[in-house]
Enzyme design. Structure first.
Site, PDB file in Angstrom:
ATOM      1  N   SER A 152      33.810 -30.629 -27.846  1.00 19.80           N
ATOM      2  CA  SER A 152      33.799 -30.540 -26.122  1.00 19.80           C
ATOM      3  C   SER A 152      32.451 -30.812 -25.763  1.00 19.80           C
ATOM      4  CB  SER A 152      34.594 -29.441 -25.706  1.00 19.80           C
ATOM      5  OG  SER A 152      34.672 -29.683 -24.274  1.00 19.80           O
ATOM      6  N   ASP A 249      44.758 -34.485 -24.369  1.00 19.46           N
ATOM      7  CA  ASP A 249      43.715 -33.723 -23.764  1.00 19.46           C
ATOM      8  C   ASP A 249      43.787 -34.249 -22.439  1.00 19.46           C
ATOM      9  OD1 ASP A 249      41.257 -32.910 -22.831  1.00 19.46           O
ATOM     10  OD2 ASP A 249      40.324 -33.208 -24.799  1.00 19.46           O
ATOM     11  N   HIS A 279      43.107 -30.442 -25.614  1.00 21.58           N
ATOM     12  CA  HIS A 279      41.870 -30.428 -25.779  1.00 21.58           C
ATOM     13  C   HIS A 279      41.351 -29.503 -26.742  1.00 21.58           C
ATOM     14  CE1 HIS A 279      37.897 -31.118 -24.180  1.00 21.58           C
ATOM     15  NE2 HIS A 279      37.718 -29.631 -24.112  1.00 21.58           N
TER      16      HIS A 279
END
Ligand SMILES: *[C@@H]1O[C@H](CO)[C@@H](O)[C@H](O)[C@H]1NC(C)=O
Length: 306
Positions: A152, A249, A279
């Protein structure tokens, strides 16, 4: 080889070429050691089977001390760079450690300033400060060439680290790479909402990944982050890059990984999409894909050197 490919296909991913047989043995050994573990839990009264390995600290003049854990081993080493509000003990960070241990490769995981056991105040943290944290780990803890695995927001920082340390960073793996993310998301808000956030100084951003249901992002964090945006121009990173992203996501759209692939100057770039992953990318199949990807890169780098 065939076994590894079948396993990869069973995981629902594109079958990566797995390179030389000699390395594949190490790889199969590593993966089977990792996944042979039955999902049955250790009895509750035993905290964990994980050998106790205490947290170490990197002290830095004028900057917060950073907590990290290092596994010594072969080169290239692997460094895990966590996401926003995440620490060194996440599912992916621990799975990669097991994998590195089974292959005998060096591995480092750490907490950003203001997070976990590291010093510093979270409210004062910025993308720039966390970028410095990553560079400190690369410069002062890691030995020799490194593969960075960024999750991320860690994927954003991993690109910055590759730009700043092109000699030492030899490959990148982004998981749900969130390049420019909070800035892009903020800019998409209606003008009135942006004004209100600017006045309040904080953005309460709804998130199902936070216990509270919202992330409280400082307005100053977003303003500072603007200086680190990368997608507006070519990204001067030329090492091999693998970008894994879930098509479910809903926080960072998978198109972000495609944009990164487009912007980097590297020509050795694969974007690997998983249709049913969200995600977090922390289901068993996601983790399997991640370790296969790390293994494939180690294989590729070692055959290039020899
Ligand atoms: C991570 O786990 C280690 C034990 O392996 C523990 O000492 C440390 O406090 C944990 N860090 C966080 C942020 O939970």
């Amino acid at each position: 080889m065939a076994g590894a490919c079948t396993a990869a296909a069973a995981a629902g991913i594109f079958c990566l070429s797995l390179g030389r047989a000699a390395v594949s043995f190490g790889f199969r050994h590593g993966v089977s050691a990792l996944f042979a573990q039955k999902p049955e839990r250790a009895p509750r009264w035993l905290p964990a089977c994980r050998p106790k390995m205490s947290v170490s600290f990197l002290s830095r003049p004028d900057l917060p001390n950073l907590a990290y854990k290092r596994l010594k081993g072969k080169s290239p080493g692997i460094i895990f760079i966590p996401g926003y509000i995440s620490n060194m003990n996440g599912t992916k960070a621990l799975a990669i450690e097991d994998f590195c241990k089974s292959l005998g490769h060096a591995y480092i995981r750490f907490d950003y300033s203001g997070v976990g056991n590291s010093d510093g105040n979270f409210q004062e943290c910025t993308v720039g400060r966390w970028r410095k944290d990553v560079l400190s780990i690369i410069d002062d803890v890691a030995v020799g060439p490194q593969i960075l695995v960024g999750s991320s927001l860690g994927g954003w920082l991993m690109l910055h680290a590759a730009i700043a340390r092109p000699q030492k960073v030899v490959a990148l793996i982004g998981v749900a790479t969130a390049v420019d993310s909070l800035v892009t998301q903020f800019n998409q808000l209606p003008v009135e909402v942006k004004k209100e956030i600017e006045m309040k100084g904080v953005w309460s951003m709804p998130s199902k990944y936070s216990e509270e249901g919202v992330y409280h992002v400082q307005y100053s964090f977003i303003k500072e982050a603007e200086h680190h945006c990368l997608l507006h121009s070519p990204i001067p990173v030329s090492c091999p890059i693998r970008l894994l992203h879930g098509m479910r996501d809903d926080l960072i759209p998978w198109h972000t990984s495609v944009q990164v692939a487009d912007r980097v100057v590297s020509t050795d770039v694969d974007v690997i999409l998983r249709k049913h992953s969200d995600h977090r990318m922390k289901e068993k199949e996601d983790i399997q894909l991640l370790v296969y990807t790390i293994d494939d890169l180690i294989d590729k780098l070692s055959t290039e050197v020899n």
